[in-house]
Design a protein around this motif. Structure first.
Motif, PDB file in Angstrom:
ATOM      1  N   ILE A  95      43.627  39.772  37.593  1.00  0.00           N
ATOM      2  CA  ILE A  95      44.188  40.632  37.392  1.00  0.00           C
ATOM      3  C   ILE A  95      45.018  39.878  36.127  1.00  0.00           C
ATOM      4  CG2 ILE A  95      44.079  42.198  38.441  1.00  0.00           C
ATOM      5  CD1 ILE A  95      47.365  42.356  39.958  1.00  0.00           C
ATOM      6  N   ALA A  96      45.757  40.965  34.982  1.00  0.00           N
ATOM      7  CA  ALA A  96      46.603  40.683  34.438  1.00  0.00           C
ATOM      8  C   ALA A  96      48.102  41.553  34.802  1.00  0.00           C
ATOM      9  CB  ALA A  96      46.623  40.643  32.591  1.00  0.00           C
ATOM     10  N   VAL A  97      48.793  40.765  35.895  1.00  0.00           N
ATOM     11  CA  VAL A  97      49.651  40.913  36.603  1.00  0.00           C
ATOM     12  C   VAL A  97      51.146  42.260  35.625  1.00  0.00           C
ATOM     13  CG1 VAL A  97      51.741  40.485  38.214  1.00  0.00           C
ATOM     14  CG2 VAL A  97      49.626  39.288  38.148  1.00  0.00           C
ATOM     15  N   ARG A  98      51.353  43.668  36.308  1.00  0.00           N
ATOM     16  CA  ARG A  98      52.315  43.897  35.680  1.00  0.00           C
ATOM     17  C   ARG A  98      53.474  44.125  36.780  1.00  0.00           C
ATOM     18  NH1 ARG A  98      49.246  43.088  31.866  1.00  0.00           N
ATOM     19  NH2 ARG A  98      48.270  44.501  30.667  1.00  0.00           N
ATOM     20  N   ALA A  99      53.305  44.058  37.387  1.00  0.00           N
ATOM     21  CA  ALA A  99      54.609  44.190  38.899  1.00  0.00           C
ATOM     22  C   ALA A  99      53.762  43.344  39.459  1.00  0.00           C
ATOM     23  CB  ALA A  99      55.053  45.863  39.107  1.00  0.00           C
ATOM     24  N   ALA A 100      54.753  42.841  40.831  1.00  0.00           N
ATOM     25  CA  ALA A 100      54.483  42.155  41.910  1.00  0.00           C
ATOM     26  C   ALA A 100      55.303  42.263  43.416  1.00  0.00           C
ATOM     27  CB  ALA A 100      54.549  40.447  41.542  1.00  0.00           C
ATOM     28  N   GLY A 101      54.518  42.823  43.885  1.00  0.00           N
ATOM     29  CA  GLY A 101      56.025  43.454  45.275  1.00  0.00           C
ATOM     30  C   GLY A 101      56.340  42.068  45.833  1.00  0.00           C
ATOM     31  N   VAL A 102      58.220  42.203  46.444  1.00  0.00           N
ATOM     32  CA  VAL A 102      58.917  41.259  46.941  1.00  0.00           C
ATOM     33  C   VAL A 102      58.901  42.055  48.383  1.00  0.00           C
ATOM     34  CG1 VAL A 102      61.221  40.463  47.071  1.00  0.00           C
ATOM     35  CG2 VAL A 102      60.371  41.259  44.517  1.00  0.00           C
ATOM     36  N   ASN A 103      58.427  40.568  49.113  1.00  0.00           N
ATOM     37  CA  ASN A 103      58.537  40.715  50.601  1.00  0.00           C
ATOM     38  C   ASN A 103      59.321  40.367  51.686  1.00  0.00           C
ATOM     39  OD1 ASN A 103      56.352  43.185  50.825  1.00  0.00           O
ATOM     40  ND2 ASN A 103      55.158  41.742  50.448  1.00  0.00           N
ATOM     41  N   PRO A 104      59.866  40.410  52.586  1.00  0.00           N
ATOM     42  CA  PRO A 104      60.237  39.978  53.607  1.00  0.00           C
ATOM     43  C   PRO A 104      59.249  38.509  53.992  1.00  0.00           C
ATOM     44  CG  PRO A 104      60.773  42.122  53.804  1.00  0.00           C
ATOM     45  CD  PRO A 104      59.805  41.692  53.604  1.00  0.00           C
ATOM     46  N   VAL A 105      58.340  38.271  53.986  1.00  0.00           N
ATOM     47  CA  VAL A 105      57.336  37.279  54.023  1.00  0.00           C
ATOM     48  C   VAL A 105      57.416  35.905  52.533  1.00  0.00           C
ATOM     49  CG1 VAL A 105      55.415  37.764  53.467  1.00  0.00           C
ATOM     50  CG2 VAL A 105      55.102  36.256  54.727  1.00  0.00           C
ATOM     51  N   ASP A 106      58.095  36.337  51.863  1.00  0.00           N
ATOM     52  CA  ASP A 106      58.098  35.647  50.379  1.00  0.00           C
ATOM     53  C   ASP A 106      59.204  34.734  50.695  1.00  0.00           C
ATOM     54  OD1 ASP A 106      55.917  36.760  49.659  1.00  0.00           O
ATOM     55  OD2 ASP A 106      57.294  38.480  47.916  1.00  0.00           O
ATOM     56  N   SER A 121      50.056  34.013  44.802  1.00  0.00           N
ATOM     57  CA  SER A 121      51.033  33.782  43.261  1.00  0.00           C
ATOM     58  C   SER A 121      50.825  34.674  42.563  1.00  0.00           C
ATOM     59  CB  SER A 121      50.225  32.367  43.129  1.00  0.00           C
ATOM     60  OG  SER A 121      50.419  30.997  44.099  1.00  0.00           O
ATOM     61  N   THR A 122      51.064  35.853  43.636  1.00  0.00           N
ATOM     62  CA  THR A 122      51.185  36.857  42.018  1.00  0.00           C
ATOM     63  C   THR A 122      52.661  36.980  41.725  1.00  0.00           C
ATOM     64  OG1 THR A 122      52.631  38.916  44.086  1.00  0.00           O
ATOM     65  CG2 THR A 122      50.090  38.336  43.998  1.00  0.00           C
ATOM     66  N   TYR A 123      53.487  36.082  42.159  1.00  0.00           N
ATOM     67  CA  TYR A 123      54.721  36.649  41.230  1.00  0.00           C
ATOM     68  C   TYR A 123      54.649  35.701  39.434  1.00  0.00           C
ATOM     69  CZ  TYR A 123      57.950  37.356  43.960  1.00  0.00           C
ATOM     70  OH  TYR A 123      58.821  38.000  46.384  1.00  0.00           O
ATOM     71  N   ALA A 124      53.376  36.178  38.878  1.00  0.00           N
ATOM     72  CA  ALA A 124      52.631  35.071  37.634  1.00  0.00           C
ATOM     73  C   ALA A 124      52.150  36.126  36.726  1.00  0.00           C
ATOM     74  CB  ALA A 124      51.725  34.281  38.289  1.00  0.00           C
ATOM     75  N   GLU A 125      51.939  35.615  35.687  1.00  0.00           N
ATOM     76  CA  GLU A 125      51.711  36.543  34.342  1.00  0.00           C
ATOM     77  C   GLU A 125      50.022  36.763  34.749  1.00  0.00           C
ATOM     78  OE1 GLU A 125      54.246  35.756  30.817  1.00  0.00           O
ATOM     79  OE2 GLU A 125      52.397  34.420  31.485  1.00  0.00           O
ATOM     80  N   PHE A 126      49.522  36.379  35.223  1.00  0.00           N
ATOM     81  CA  PHE A 126      47.611  36.805  36.202  1.00  0.00           C
ATOM     82  C   PHE A 126      48.057  36.173  36.562  1.00  0.00           C
ATOM     83  CE2 PHE A 126      47.634  35.686  31.405  1.00  0.00           C
ATOM     84  CZ  PHE A 126      46.488  36.717  31.522  1.00  0.00           C
ATOM     85  N   ALA A 127      46.932  36.625  37.845  1.00  0.00           N
ATOM     86  CA  ALA A 127      46.763  36.698  40.212  1.00  0.00           C
ATOM     87  C   ALA A 127      45.708  37.293  40.150  1.00  0.00           C
ATOM     88  CB  ALA A 127      47.851  37.126  40.764  1.00  0.00           C
ATOM     89  N   VAL A 128      44.963  36.434  40.914  1.00  0.00           N
ATOM     90  CA  VAL A 128      43.609  36.837  41.269  1.00  0.00           C
ATOM     91  C   VAL A 128      43.546  37.620  42.947  1.00  0.00           C
ATOM     92  CG1 VAL A 128      42.001  35.038  43.012  1.00  0.00           C
ATOM     93  CG2 VAL A 128      42.538  34.371  40.472  1.00  0.00           C
ATOM     94  N   LEU A 129      43.068  38.375  43.225  1.00  0.00           N
ATOM     95  CA  LEU A 129      43.571  39.290  44.492  1.00  0.00           C
ATOM     96  C   LEU A 129      42.074  39.156  44.980  1.00  0.00           C
ATOM     97  CD1 LEU A 129      44.224  42.685  42.526  1.00  0.00           C
ATOM     98  CD2 LEU A 129      46.115  40.194  43.445  1.00  0.00           C
ATOM     99  N   SER A 130      42.269  38.988  46.030  1.00  0.00           N
ATOM    100  CA  SER A 130      40.768  39.173  47.108  1.00  0.00           C
ATOM    101  C   SER A 130      40.671  40.360  48.200  1.00  0.00           C
ATOM    102  CB  SER A 130      41.246  38.117  48.278  1.00  0.00           C
ATOM    103  OG  SER A 130      42.837  38.251  48.825  1.00  0.00           O
ATOM    104  N   ALA A 131      41.412  41.368  47.468  1.00  0.00           N
ATOM    105  CA  ALA A 131      42.145  42.742  48.505  1.00  0.00           C
ATOM    106  C   ALA A 131      42.595  43.342  47.613  1.00  0.00           C
ATOM    107  CB  ALA A 131      42.129  42.974  49.394  1.00  0.00           C
ATOM    108  N   TRP A 132      41.487  44.641  47.563  1.00  0.00           N
ATOM    109  CA  TRP A 132      41.932  45.458  46.418  1.00  0.00           C
ATOM    110  C   TRP A 132      41.799  47.093  45.965  1.00  0.00           C
ATOM    111  CZ3 TRP A 132      38.976  41.273  45.630  1.00  0.00           C
ATOM    112  CH2 TRP A 132      37.260  41.958  44.749  1.00  0.00           C
ATOM    113  N   ALA A 133      42.086  47.819  45.351  1.00  0.00           N
ATOM    114  CA  ALA A 133      41.863  49.183  45.222  1.00  0.00           C
ATOM    115  C   ALA A 133      42.274  49.614  43.489  1.00  0.00           C
ATOM    116  CB  ALA A 133      42.001  50.506  45.991  1.00  0.00           C
TER     117      ALA A 133
END
Length: 297
Positions: A32-43, A93-105
């Protein structure tokens, strides 16, 4: 593309915004061309090197697992989405302009990219710990540290399932908890008695890791009726520490259902740019969040 990485474990200052090669979707994946990335404690826990047993990584490493954006590359064997679709989900590595997703909806109508990026991990975690703690319709669930992303999801899922929730949070978030259907009280001195005044507690969740495991066991009467996602010392008191992820596709499907029925909304408390990733981590570690924090690309 621009991407946030770190080459050594440490504080927020180890995060760097660099130029990197674009990733590509493998079989069963999408990019995806990332438009927003979630910030989680695990990060930030991974950035500090805290949870490498469950999440082994090699340095230098990217940051982030949740994102929302527009599909621009479809891997072999993927049939249910097309280039141009608006999706949210989990990857690497979703803190980026492009990212690969393995699960989505596909994103539900009316949801912004910023909002959508805040759902994947918190929904998976919320559904998992509700299942693990064994709470049922008609029972009362105590949630310690209830105003963050996972707490917001737990409260609304529980309400939809006929579960009464008592939530603890700071004074500024009492109204927010009540707006989500919870009986609310503050933490701090005397909080156990305040909880007792609100009702009998059948099960409890520790979402904040604020050293309350003994009190939660006392309130439920059984360490098996308490689950923590934040206190690594919980097992020493017989309490389950939940850290192994469940099914992300199922979590995303339930999120879409609840959002579409108007039963779930997790607000975005604050947005940051990629260059402000360190500030986002600092704020996330400080706690007291109402809803979610996201990076906007």
């Amino acid at each position: 593309m621009k991407k946030v990485t770190f080459a050594e474990f440490g504080g927020p200052d180890v995060l760097q915004l660099i130029d990197a090669e674009d990733p590509h979707a493998g079989p069963g994946q999408i990019r995806i061309a990332v438009r927003a990335a979630g910030v989680n404690p695990v990060d930030w826990r991974l950035r500090e090197g805290q949870v490498l047993g469950a999440h082994p990584i090699e340095l230098p490493a990217g940051v982030g697992q949740d994102a929302a954006g527009v599909v621009d590359e479809v891997g072999e064997g993927v049939e249910e989405v097309e280039v141009g679709d608006r999706v949210f989900g989990e990857g690497a590595s979703t803190y980026a302009e492009f990212a690969v997703l393995s699960a989505w909806a596909r994103m539900p109508k009316g949801l912004t990219f910023e909002e959508a990026a805040g759902y994947p991990s918190v929904m998976e975690t919320a559904l998992r710990i509700i299942r693990e703690v064994g709470v049922r319709s008609g029972q009362t669930l105590l949630v310690s540290g209830a105003s963050g992303g996972v707490g917001s999801a737990v409260l609304q899922i529980a309400r939809d399932r006929g579960i009464t929730v008592i939530g603890t949070a700071g004074a500024a978030n009492q109204g927010y908890l009540r707006s989500l259907g919870a009986l609310a009280t503050t933490y701090g001195e005397g909080w156990v008695e305040r909880v007792r005044q609100l009702g009998h507690v059948d099960t409890a969740l520790d979402l904040a890791g604020s050293g309350v495991i003994r009190e939660l066991v006392e309130l439920t009467g059984d360490p098996q009726k308490v689950v923590s996602i934040a206190d690594l010392g919980a097992p020493e008191l017989g309490v389950r520490f939940s850290g192994v992820a469940g099914s992300m596709p199922e979590a995303l499907a339930e999120a879409v259902d609840l959002i579409s029925r108007g039963k779930l909304h997790i607000p975005v408390e604050k947005s940051y740019t990629l260059a402000e990733a360190a500030a986002a981590h600092i704020d996330s570690q400080a706690g007291h969040t109402r809803g979610r924090r996201v990076l906007v690309i």
